[in-house]
Scaffold this motif. Sequence first.
Motif, PDB file in Angstrom:
ATOM      1  N   VAL A 179      -7.906  -0.653  -3.507  1.00 37.22           N
ATOM      2  CA  VAL A 179      -8.069  -1.466  -2.405  1.00 37.22           C
ATOM      3  C   VAL A 179      -9.448  -1.963  -2.282  1.00 37.22           C
ATOM      4  O   VAL A 179     -10.288  -1.120  -2.014  1.00 37.22           O
ATOM      5  N   ALA A 201      -3.038  -5.995   2.604  1.00 31.79           N
ATOM      6  CA  ALA A 201      -2.676  -4.821   2.405  1.00 31.79           C
ATOM      7  C   ALA A 201      -2.482  -3.960   3.828  1.00 31.79           C
ATOM      8  O   ALA A 201      -1.242  -3.540   4.054  1.00 31.79           O
ATOM      9  N   LEU A 219      -5.367  -4.241  -4.261  1.00 29.82           N
ATOM     10  CA  LEU A 219      -4.901  -4.800  -3.055  1.00 29.82           C
ATOM     11  C   LEU A 219      -6.259  -5.539  -2.255  1.00 29.82           C
ATOM     12  O   LEU A 219      -7.374  -4.960  -2.576  1.00 29.82           O
ATOM     13  N   ARG A 259     -10.398   3.141  -1.931  1.00 30.98           N
ATOM     14  CA  ARG A 259     -10.904   2.067  -1.531  1.00 30.98           C
ATOM     15  C   ARG A 259     -12.309   1.730  -1.186  1.00 30.98           C
ATOM     16  O   ARG A 259     -13.057   2.806  -1.265  1.00 30.98           O
ATOM     17  N   ARG A 283      -7.676  -5.974   1.662  1.00 30.02           N
ATOM     18  CA  ARG A 283      -7.465  -6.149   3.284  1.00 30.02           C
ATOM     19  C   ARG A 283      -8.779  -6.420   3.558  1.00 30.02           C
ATOM     20  O   ARG A 283      -9.917  -6.125   2.972  1.00 30.02           O
ATOM     21  N   PRO A 286       0.629  -1.198   0.041  1.00 28.11           N
ATOM     22  CA  PRO A 286       0.020   0.105   0.049  1.00 28.11           C
ATOM     23  C   PRO A 286       0.830   1.465  -0.090  1.00 28.11           C
ATOM     24  O   PRO A 286       0.406   2.223  -0.607  1.00 28.11           O
TER      25      PRO A 286
END
Length: 555
Positions: free
Chosen positions: A184, A259, A235, A158, A237, A144
């Motif tokens: 993200v 991440a 990514l 995100r 998370r 990240p």
Amino acid sequence: MTAKQKTVVAAALGECVHVAGVMNFLRLAEDAGWRTVFLGPATPIERVVEAARQEQADLVGVSYRLTPETGAHLLGRFAEVADELHVAGVRFAFAGTPPLAEKAATLGFFEQVFDGSESADQVLAYLRGQRLATATEADFPQHPIERIRWKSPYPLIRHHFGLPTMQATIDGIARIAEARCLDVISLGIDQDAQENFFRPDRQDPARRGAGGVPVRSADDYRALYAASRRGNYPLLRTYSGTDDFVRLAELYVETINIAWCAIPLFWFNQMDGRGPWDLEGSIREHQTVMRWYGERHIPVELNEPHHWGMRDAPDTVFVASAYLSAHNARAFGVQDYIAQLMFNSPPGLSDAMDLAKMLAVIEITKPLLGPDFRIWKQTRTGLLSYPVDPVAARAHLATSVYLQMALRPHIIHVVGHTEAHHAATAGDVIESCGMARRAIENALRGLPDLTADPAVQARAAQLVEETHDLLDAIAQLAPAGVTDPLIDPATLAKAVAVGLLDAPQLRNNPFAPGRVVTRFINGMCVAVDERGRPLEEKQRIQQIMDHLSPMKTAR
């Protein structure tokens, strides 16, 4: 030896006089470090080729936005005349309307064709060396912090995503990744997985899919990650869970290359009914998992202050919890700390006072910065602030993101405009990110400095002062011998129990008194007395401390 600066020559081709897109392209090229040469509108083919030779161009960009049939013929002639340069290694890019862009792509002459649907950050990525059409995972940083730096000045985007079935979530992640709309994906995991992943005996089949995707095995996580390996390779998370924290952390690293992890300080336990731990015990567990991630140089986010805000806590409590989050992260070895700044939390705040509150958070945590502790700003729209009406919700998303850009965030957590109605589908995520991206691009062209408003500055300074008073009071609760009261779980739990950290919606809570009363006054969320008058923080603290004093008890 310093590398030679690359040169791009660009023009609107033939009889086309539309150059706004060309100018935007060249501005982005300058941001990427190119020397730019603009030839103007309605430029003849021969003039473009001649300028490319004279300027020793590395890249030639041409655009055409008129009739596709005429444009296709013009581009065919251009490819013939410029073929010698093409063979010599000069790169060519085209931009035009979607029908003509489709025809241009079939020529096989242009290494990149833009049809206007690309975001500014995608164009910038191309100018920095990424071939959009043939990009692989290696083209997109998978850490990240590296991705933040790579994408700057644009923030990472995100969005939360998780549907009630595995297959729907897998398909949605694949669609989102292909759309390249965000960086993200925050996996929304159902409550049983967050609390009982390793304890199937405690799982309730009736709750399957409640609140997110029902992952039940490591292979489920691997399947979600595999779905993201396309498009712009976003990514992944997720949250720390509410039990078995380190075991879950190990799983996340191994299966989704997490991440960063989102960990609360005071929440996701018996206090909010989302986990089995009591308050003090959960604080210890959260500190342990912070240290685990810190030892592995994985960033950590404490999704903490907005939980107080969503329960109508005074602004000062919000800011104090934000400081405590950063202070604990630093104390437990986190090097890259992601500070979540949720606007509209609670929803009754004015934009000016909301911004002031966030400036106070930034200011009060600044002394924590150092070579081994970096703070990355992540902003988001308030979870509870969306109207149900879809038109109003879209407007709220765009205006909130535009306001957030006053903080120059490194990450923007887009909250889908459907939040008040239903959990976001893949289509909702793509649409919401598109609206947010437009607000971001508008702001980056030249947002007025909203933080300079004297009223905003005054409120931020007031909150910083009040927060220091509150933190000092919390420290006084610690027993003798505690080196740092602000990381001591017993002291922090006591700060909640006595009401220094309190919120109206915590009434009848076994761990907090819920005694504080708040009102929205002049756009601020402040504590008030029994007559509804603003209660200064020093006075609120003094009332609590007087109640605790042995002399008071004796009387």
